[in-house]
Design an enzyme around this catalytic site. Structure first.
Site, short mmCIF file in Angstrom:
data_model
loop_
_atom_site.label_atom_id
_atom_site.label_comp_id
_atom_site.label_asym_id
_atom_site.label_seq_id
_atom_site.Cartn_x
_atom_site.Cartn_y
_atom_site.Cartn_z
N LYS A 1 0.83 -1.22 0.00
CA LYS A 1 0.00 0.00 0.00
C LYS A 1 0.87 1.26 0.00
CE LYS A 1 -3.83 -2.48 2.14
NZ LYS A 1 -3.19 -3.75 2.52
O1 LIG Z 1 -9.25 -3.86 1.33
C1 LIG Z 1 -8.36 -4.58 1.78
C2 LIG Z 1 -7.06 -4.50 1.34
C3 LIG Z 1 -6.13 -5.37 1.86
N1 LIG Z 1 -6.46 -6.29 2.78
C4 LIG Z 1 -5.42 -7.22 3.25
O2 LIG Z 1 -5.77 -8.54 2.83
C5 LIG Z 1 -5.47 -9.48 3.87
C6 LIG Z 1 -6.77 -10.10 4.39
O3 LIG Z 1 -6.49 -10.99 5.45
P1 LIG Z 1 -7.59 -12.00 6.07
O4 LIG Z 1 -6.86 -12.64 7.20
O5 LIG Z 1 -7.96 -13.00 4.99
O6 LIG Z 1 -8.74 -11.20 6.51
C7 LIG Z 1 -4.71 -8.69 4.93
O7 LIG Z 1 -3.33 -8.72 4.60
C8 LIG Z 1 -5.23 -7.28 4.76
O8 LIG Z 1 -4.31 -6.31 5.20
C9 LIG Z 1 -7.75 -6.37 3.22
O9 LIG Z 1 -8.12 -7.20 4.08
N2 LIG Z 1 -8.67 -5.50 2.70
#
Ligand SMILES: O=c1ccn([C@@H]2O[C@H](COP(=O)(O)O)[C@@H](O)[C@H]2O)c(=O)[nH]1
Length: 274
Positions: A96
């Site tokens: 990001k």
């Molecule tokens: O909108 C967003 C952008 C990035 N993320 C990232 O994706 C993963 C989701 O992790 P989970 O454990 O499957 O929930 C995490 O690295 C977030 O920082 C997001 O969730 N939403």
């Protein structure tokens, strides 16, 4: 990696799963903490157990930066391992980033050249000159945050700007950037019902869709509104796969979880007749 190679891999493996490598020393199995590099040991075991069920890996850079030099070394080793052992998989630096052009170029070099990622997530807030330095890299992909999975997405992203929601402005405006063919977008699985409107603006672009599993997003709904003839989706799950078990069987359980998501994805792909 070229987009065609990603699409071919999705068709061959019958999956568009991205495994998020959000490796947290407070959550990995205790026995791994004795290893010389526990983060890499965990990642290697997860990658070996899941690679046949996914097409992409997404280390979230925060989880590596949090451990300083030790975390950065583990990230480097993870990327070397992926690039050597599984060169067909697509890699995403969930970093990001985005800054004035001169600085964005250094971020791009760090992630595209030094670490050899295929793609990076970028915040669009600083506009065109902060994004275009990333787009200049051939066969590398810039994944712009459009409509994120968190509740705070409604603070700004859905507010009206120029008569439309800000996330739509991001999608529409970014299409005019130089080398815009290297763009992908983040749309959260928790916002699946918005995907048909997203598709009206970017009908063919690949979308990185985080938020299934731990955040409650639904895969079938994401596919209903977001899938294209060339799939156009990379659906991420991090915690739901990584921490399926915290015992000695963690890698097997992660593989089983990834396999069950792959099976659901195969059903969706069969509907496309690919
Ligand atoms: O909108 C967003 C952008 C990035 N993320 C990232 O994706 C993963 C989701 O992790 P989970 O454990 O499957 O929930 C995490 O690295 C977030 O920082 C997001 O969730 N939403």
């Amino acid at each position: 990696m070229k987009i065609d190679q990603l699409i071919a891999q999705i068709r061959e493996k019958k999956t568009f799963l991205c495994v998020g490598l959000d490796t947290d020393l407070d959550k990995i199995p205790e026995h791994l903490l004795k290893e010389e590099d526990p983060i890499f040991a965990f990642n290697k075991a997860i990658i070996d157990a899941t690679h046949q069920f996914c097409v992409a890996y997404k280390p979230n850079i925060a989880f590596y930066e949090a451990y300083g030099l030790k975390g950065w070394k583990a990230l480097e080793r993870t990327m070397e391992y992926l690039n050597t052992e599984y060169p067909e998989v697509f890699t995403i630096a969930d970093a990001k980033r985005g800054d004035i052009g001169n600085t964005s170029t250094r971020y791009a070099k760090a992630f595209f050249e030094t670490l050899n990622f295929d793609s990076i997530t970028i915040a669009p807030y600083m506009g065109k000159d902060s994004v275009e330095p990333f787009l200049a890299f051939k066969d590398k992909h810039t994944i712009l945050l459009a409509l994120t999975s968190n509740q705070g997405a409604f603070d700004f992203q859905t507010k009206q700007v120029n008569g439309q929601e800000l996330y739509k402005e991001v999608l529409a405006t970014s299409k005019s950037y130089k080398n815009a063919e290297n763009l992908m977008y983040v749309v959260g699985a928790t916002k699946a019902s918005y995907l048909s409107e997203v598709r009206q603006i970017v009908p063919e672009s690949f979308l990185l869709v985080p938020g299934v599993g731990a955040q409650g997003g639904n895969l079938q709904e994401v596919c209903k509104y977001g899938i294209t003839k060339d799939i156009g989706l990379l659906v991420n799950s991090s915690r739901g796969i990584l921490y399926a078990s915290q015992g000695l069987d963690f890698a097997k359980m992660a593989g089983d979880k990834a396999k069950s998501i792959q099976k659901e994805m195969e059903i969706e792909l069969n509907k496309l007749d690919v």
